[in-house]
Every structure is written in structure tokens, then in C-alpha cells.
Design an enzyme around this catalytic site. Structure first.
Site, short mmCIF file in Angstrom:
data_model
loop_
_atom_site.label_atom_id
_atom_site.label_comp_id
_atom_site.label_asym_id
_atom_site.label_seq_id
_atom_site.Cartn_x
_atom_site.Cartn_y
_atom_site.Cartn_z
N LYS A 6 0.82 -1.22 0.00
CA LYS A 6 0.00 0.00 0.00
C LYS A 6 0.85 1.26 0.00
O LYS A 6 1.93 1.30 0.60
CB LYS A 6 -0.91 0.04 1.24
CG LYS A 6 -1.97 -1.05 1.28
CD LYS A 6 -2.89 -0.88 2.47
CE LYS A 6 -3.97 -1.95 2.46
NZ LYS A 6 -4.91 -1.79 3.58
N GLU B 231 1.21 -5.02 4.40
CA GLU B 231 0.34 -5.69 5.37
C GLU B 231 0.05 -7.11 4.91
O GLU B 231 0.08 -7.40 3.72
CB GLU B 231 -1.02 -4.96 5.46
CG GLU B 231 -0.98 -3.59 6.07
CD GLU B 231 -2.35 -2.91 6.04
OE1 GLU B 231 -2.48 -1.89 6.70
OE2 GLU B 231 -3.27 -3.39 5.34
N LYS B 232 -0.27 -7.95 5.84
CA LYS B 232 -0.81 -9.27 5.53
C LYS B 232 -2.14 -9.05 4.82
O LYS B 232 -2.92 -8.17 5.20
CB LYS B 232 -1.00 -10.03 6.85
CG LYS B 232 -1.44 -11.45 6.68
CD LYS B 232 -0.28 -12.38 6.41
CE LYS B 232 -0.82 -13.74 5.98
NZ LYS B 232 0.01 -14.38 4.94
N ILE C 70 -5.84 -9.63 4.14
CA ILE C 70 -7.00 -10.19 4.86
C ILE C 70 -8.01 -10.66 3.81
O ILE C 70 -8.49 -9.86 3.01
CB ILE C 70 -7.65 -9.14 5.80
CG1 ILE C 70 -6.61 -8.47 6.70
CG2 ILE C 70 -8.79 -9.75 6.61
CD1 ILE C 70 -6.01 -9.34 7.77
N ARG D 109 -12.87 13.63 8.29
CA ARG D 109 -13.90 14.49 7.68
C ARG D 109 -15.28 13.92 7.99
O ARG D 109 -15.39 12.81 8.50
CB ARG D 109 -13.72 14.47 6.15
CG ARG D 109 -13.82 13.05 5.62
CD ARG D 109 -13.85 12.94 4.11
NE ARG D 109 -14.20 11.59 3.71
CZ ARG D 109 -13.38 10.56 3.60
NH1 ARG D 109 -12.09 10.71 3.87
NH2 ARG D 109 -13.82 9.36 3.23
C1 MV4 Z 1 -6.87 -4.40 2.62
C2 MV4 Z 1 -7.63 -5.52 2.22
C3 MV4 Z 1 -7.20 -6.75 2.67
N1 MV4 Z 1 -6.09 -6.86 3.43
N2 MV4 Z 1 -5.78 -4.57 3.38
C4 MV4 Z 1 -9.15 -1.15 -0.05
C5 MV4 Z 1 -9.08 0.34 0.01
C6 MV4 Z 1 -8.12 0.69 1.06
N3 MV4 Z 1 -8.67 1.65 1.95
C7 MV4 Z 1 -7.81 -0.58 1.76
N4 MV4 Z 1 -8.46 -1.65 1.06
C8 MV4 Z 1 -8.25 -2.96 1.41
N5 MV4 Z 1 -7.18 -3.16 2.23
C9 MV4 Z 1 -5.41 -5.77 3.77
N6 MV4 Z 1 -4.33 -5.91 4.50
C10 MV4 Z 1 -8.74 -5.32 1.41
C11 MV4 Z 1 -9.04 -4.03 0.98
C12 MV4 Z 1 -10.15 -3.93 0.09
C13 MV4 Z 1 -11.32 -3.30 0.46
C14 MV4 Z 1 -11.43 -2.69 1.71
C15 MV4 Z 1 -12.60 -2.06 2.08
C16 MV4 Z 1 -13.65 -2.05 1.20
C17 MV4 Z 1 -13.56 -2.62 -0.05
C18 MV4 Z 1 -12.39 -3.24 -0.43
C19 MV4 Z 1 -12.31 -3.84 -1.68
C20 MV4 Z 1 -11.15 -4.46 -2.04
C21 MV4 Z 1 -10.07 -4.50 -1.16
#
Ligand code: MV4
Length: 447
Positions: A158, A200-201, A203, A292
């Protein structure tokens, strides 16, 4: 209390803020671009100042013009809404330097939470559970590879300046890692001018759960239940609800108290949201903090009965929170559907145009937030969200029935919208079962 507030935004959120001001006896100043001369917020505010051409960089993102408008109209505070300058630390600082209150946290705090790898480290220090991963930022693929090898795959790469999925890649294996790291980092450099990454791992199939908080400058902080925002497409939320069916009272208390701990750790002030990932085993992890008011704030307002925008204004004016945690009772179930001018059949392509016929539903527990009116031409240069339908029912089933009834009544002729798509989600057996996660739309609607 302020006598006059400038609203540095447009569309439904600008209208929402103008209404809060009016109810509080505060005069409102709208700013508008040349494309928004006929917009509802321009017409509804007590005063309106044109601040530039249609391009956001020339108007809604132009800090000097907005501040000039505030000074010229003698506005004592600026509400930034969401998007545009709402999470711009320099803008928050500039407001204060001009003697104008910024309705939100300090610039320093916006910066601190906007830097996601720093926010992670801050939360680790505060003993808030974060997604397993790095505490230090990562700048080089080779170093990232060592970390990912130790952590085990799949991993999430990220961008520290990211959000909304930009600069984010999954690496499923060691072989993929370096390439995906470079791609994510390049995207981050292009979009944000920042090569700071973190790892990050990954999820699997999480729910996106966020906790709303309110904090005054005297250290009083409360949480206002959760929102399940798992129904998203390409990191654009489409539907949000409160409460989340997967969260029982004990888990809700733990998540709420964790969110308050996170906010207090940074001496947070004003309205904010702590985003968590909730995994299939109901472990929750801090992901980001939004500094916000959010698009989906009305679902929290419906289940708590608290007006979050008015609270934001009171907090910025230096008032103490009048609400204690014990006063906050979650009642019933609320759902929000975002209505976008887009065509789900053409890859959700934006479809602005002129409203030829408009009818919105009403009734007990039905709320509409929109800046549309009959004959209005939606400009092509802004976000495609044109309305939000929010319902409040006794329980989830009641709220779903209410939403289906409400959406069935909506008439927005002249443009293409995602109304039918929303209706299909509300009829889907997996949605009805409540077993949703962030893969719901890609899994069931984009195969
Ligand atoms: C993640 C994840 C799984 N594992 N991080 C998507 C946007 C950003 N704010 C972070 N996101 C994610 N981070 C880890 N370690 C899965 C997502 C993700 C997701 C998160 C919230 C809502 C929709 C999503 C759609 C795809 C991936």
C-alpha cells in the site's frame, strides 16, 4: 457560536450543511464554479460567491479564492464537506492563519492521519490492533521482499499517501512481489508524488466496518455505532448500513472503545471515522482514519438521532459535547443507497444530463439527500453521485423492505442511474442473508 459559515463544497453535502446552518440560525455562504451557477447550493445559501471556472483546481480546490470569499463575506468558519479540500492539511492551516475556524481537526492531525504508514505506527504505539505488517515505511522493493517473505503470502502493498485503492496491489507470491511493488510505488509517485509504501498481511474476504466518533477539544470523545460499508465497487461505496449484522453487542463495545482509544491517542477533535477490516473470524484491525464528515454519515444519524453536522459546527465553535456515551442508544436499522448518474450496463460510465422529470419518495423513516431539481443540468466535471436515499426501519428486514419501496418510487428521467442496480442488490439472496464482504459486488455482479 458563529454567525456566518462558508461552505467550501457543492452538491448534496453543501445543501446538507446549508440546512444545518439555517436550523442553527447561522448565515451560510456558498461558493460556486461557473459550471454551478444554477446549482441548488448556489441558490439555497444566504450568499453565494463565484470562485472560478468549472475545473476543480480553479474553483473548489483553489484555497486562495475560497479564503478570499470567506474574508470578503466575513464568514467566521469554513465547512469543507467531504472530498475537495476536506483532508488538505495546508488548507486547514491557512484557514486558521486567516483567523477563520476550519470545521474539522487541525492541519497537523489531518497530516498525521493522511500519512497512512505513520497512522499505523501511531496506532501500534497506542495498542490499537492494526493489520499485521510493517511499522516502518518501505521504500525499496528488495527490502519489501524480505519483509513479505517473513510475513508469508499473500500480502498487500500500500501507498502511504494512498486511499481509495490507489497505489495498492496484492502480491500472492514471492515471484509477484517485486513487480507489484514497483507498479504500486509508481502509481503512488504519479498520483501523490510520494514513494513511501507499507506492507500488510492480506485479509481474505473482510468486511469494511467503520466507527463514527465525535470529540470536543476538552478531551470528551464518544463513538456512535458502526457502519458496514462492504458493498463497494472499485473502492467506491454504493450502499452502507448500520448496525452491521455480523457484530454482536460485545464486539460492538470492543470496537467502539478501540475507536475512542485511537481518537484519544492523537487528541482528535471534531467528527471522525475509524476504518476497520473485520475478518471472517471476527478479528478487527485498524486500517485508516478519516478526518472528515463522510458521505454515509446519515445512517449513523438515523440510528442515533444525533445531527453530526450540527455537532461538527458546535465543536469547532469551542462548545463542549453535550452527549455522554450512555446517552447514545442505537435504535433500529438504517440503510443508505447512493444514486449515481452512471450506466451499470456500460461499465458504470458517468451519464450526466438534464433532469426532465423528478420524483423522490417520502414517508416514515425515508430521507433524501440530493441537490437535484426539475430541469437541472448535471455538470460533467464533478462526481456522479446525485442523490442518497436513506431509510430507517425497525430491523434490517424492515429497512430493506422500506428501501425497496422507496427506490421503486424514485423517478429521475433524462439521465441514466444505478437505481435498478441498487434494487438488484436489495433482492440478492446473499445480501438478504447479511453474509456480505468487500467482494460482494465483484463476486455476484461482475462475473
Ligand atoms: C486491505 C484488504 C485486505 N487486506 N488490506 C481497499 C481500500 C483501502 N482503503 C484498503 N483496502 C483494502 N485493504 C489488507 N491488508 C482489502 C481491501 C479492500 C477493500 C477494503 C474495504 C472495502 C472494499 C475493499 C475492496 C477491495 C479491497
Amino acid at each position: 457560536m458563529f454567525q456566518k459559515i462558508l461552505i467550501a463544497n457543492r452538491g448534496e453535502i453543501a445543501v446538507r450543511i446549508i440546512r444545518a446552518c439555517r436550523e442553527m440560525g447561522i448565515l451560510s455562504v456558498a461558493v460556486y464554479s461557473e459550471a454551478d451557477r444554477d446549482a441548488l447550493h448556489t441558490q439555497l445559501a444566504d450568499e453565494a460567491v463565484c470562485i472560478g471556472t468549472a475545473a476543480p483546481a480553479d474553483s473548489y480546490l483553489n484555497m486562495e479564492r475560497i479564503l478570499s470569499a470567506a474574508i470578503a463575506t466575513k464568514a467566521q468558519a469554513i465547512h469543507p464537506g467531504f472530498g475537495f479540500l476536506s483532508e488538505n492539511e495546508h488548507f486547514a492551516d491557512m484557514c486558521v492563519k486567516c483567523g477563520i475556524a476550519f470545521i474539522g481537526p487541525s492541519g497537523e492531525l489531518i497530516g498525521k492521519m493522511g500519512n497512512k504508514s505513520q497512522a499505523r505506527a501511531t496506532m501500534m504505539e497506542a495498542k490499537v490492533p492494526v493489520v499485521p505488517g510493517t511499522k516502518e515505511p518501505v521504500f525499496e522493493a528488495a527490502r519489501g521482499l524480505e519483509i513479505a517473505d517473513d510475513m508469508g503470502y499473500p500480502v498487500m502493498i500500500k501507498a502511504s499517501s494512498g486511499g481509495g485503492g490507489k497505489g495498492m496491489r496484492i502480491a500472492k507470491s514471492r515471484e509477484e512481489f517485486e513487480n507489484h511493488f514497483q507498479l504500486a510505488q509508481q502509481e503512488s509517485v504519479n498520483a501523490f508524488g510520494d514513494n513511501t509504501m507499507y506492507i500488510e498481511k492480506y485479509i481474505e474476504k473482510p468486511r469494511h466496518i467503520e466507527i463514527q466518533i465525535l470529540a470536543d477539544r476538552y478531551g470528551n470523545t464518544v463513538w456512535l455505532g458502526e457502519r458496514d460499508c462492504s458493498i463497494q465497487r472499485r473502492h467506491q461505496k454504493m450502499m452502507e448500513e448500520s448496525p452491521c449484522v455480523a457484530i454482536d453487542d460485545a464486539l460492538r463495545q470492543r470496537m467502539g472503545q478501540t475507536a475512542v482509544k485511537a481518537a484519544k491517542a492523537v487528541k482528535y477533535e471534531n467528527a471522525g471515522t475509524i476504518e476497520f477490516l473485520l475478518d471472517a473470524d471476527k478479528n478487527f484491525y485498524f486500517m485508516e482514519m478519516n478526518t472528515r464528515i463522510q458521505v454515509e454519515h446519515p445512517v449513523t444519524e438515523m440510528v442515533t438521532g444525533i445531527d453530526l453536522v450540527k455537532e461538527q459546527i458546535r465543536i469547532a465553535a469551542g462548545e463542549r459535547l453535550k452527549i455522554n456515551q450512555e446517552d447514545i442508544q442505537l435504535k433500529g436499522h438504517a440503510i443508505e443507497c447512493r444514486i449515481n448518474a452512471e450506466n451499470p450496463e456500460k461499465n458504470f460510465m458517468p451519464c450526466p444530463g438534464t433532469i426532465e422529470e423528478l420524483h423522490f419518495p417520502g414517508g416514515n423513516g425515508v430521507r433524501i439527500e440530493s441537490a437535484l431539481y426539475n430541469g437541472y443540468t448535471i455538470p460533467a466535471c464533478y462526481d456522479s453521485m446525485v442523490a442518497k436515499v436513506i431509510v430507517h426501519g425497525e430491523d434490517r428486514e424492515d429497512a430493506i423492505r422500506k428501501m425497496r419501496s422507496a427506490l421503486g418510487e424514485v423517478v429521475i428521467d433524462g439521465i441514466t442511474t444505478n437505481l435498478d442496480f441498487q434494487y438488484e442488490i436489495l433482492s440478492h439472496p446473499v445480501f438478504l442473508s447479511g453474509e456480505v464482504n468487500t467482494h460482494f459486488i465483484p463476486d455476484y455482479f461482475e462475473k
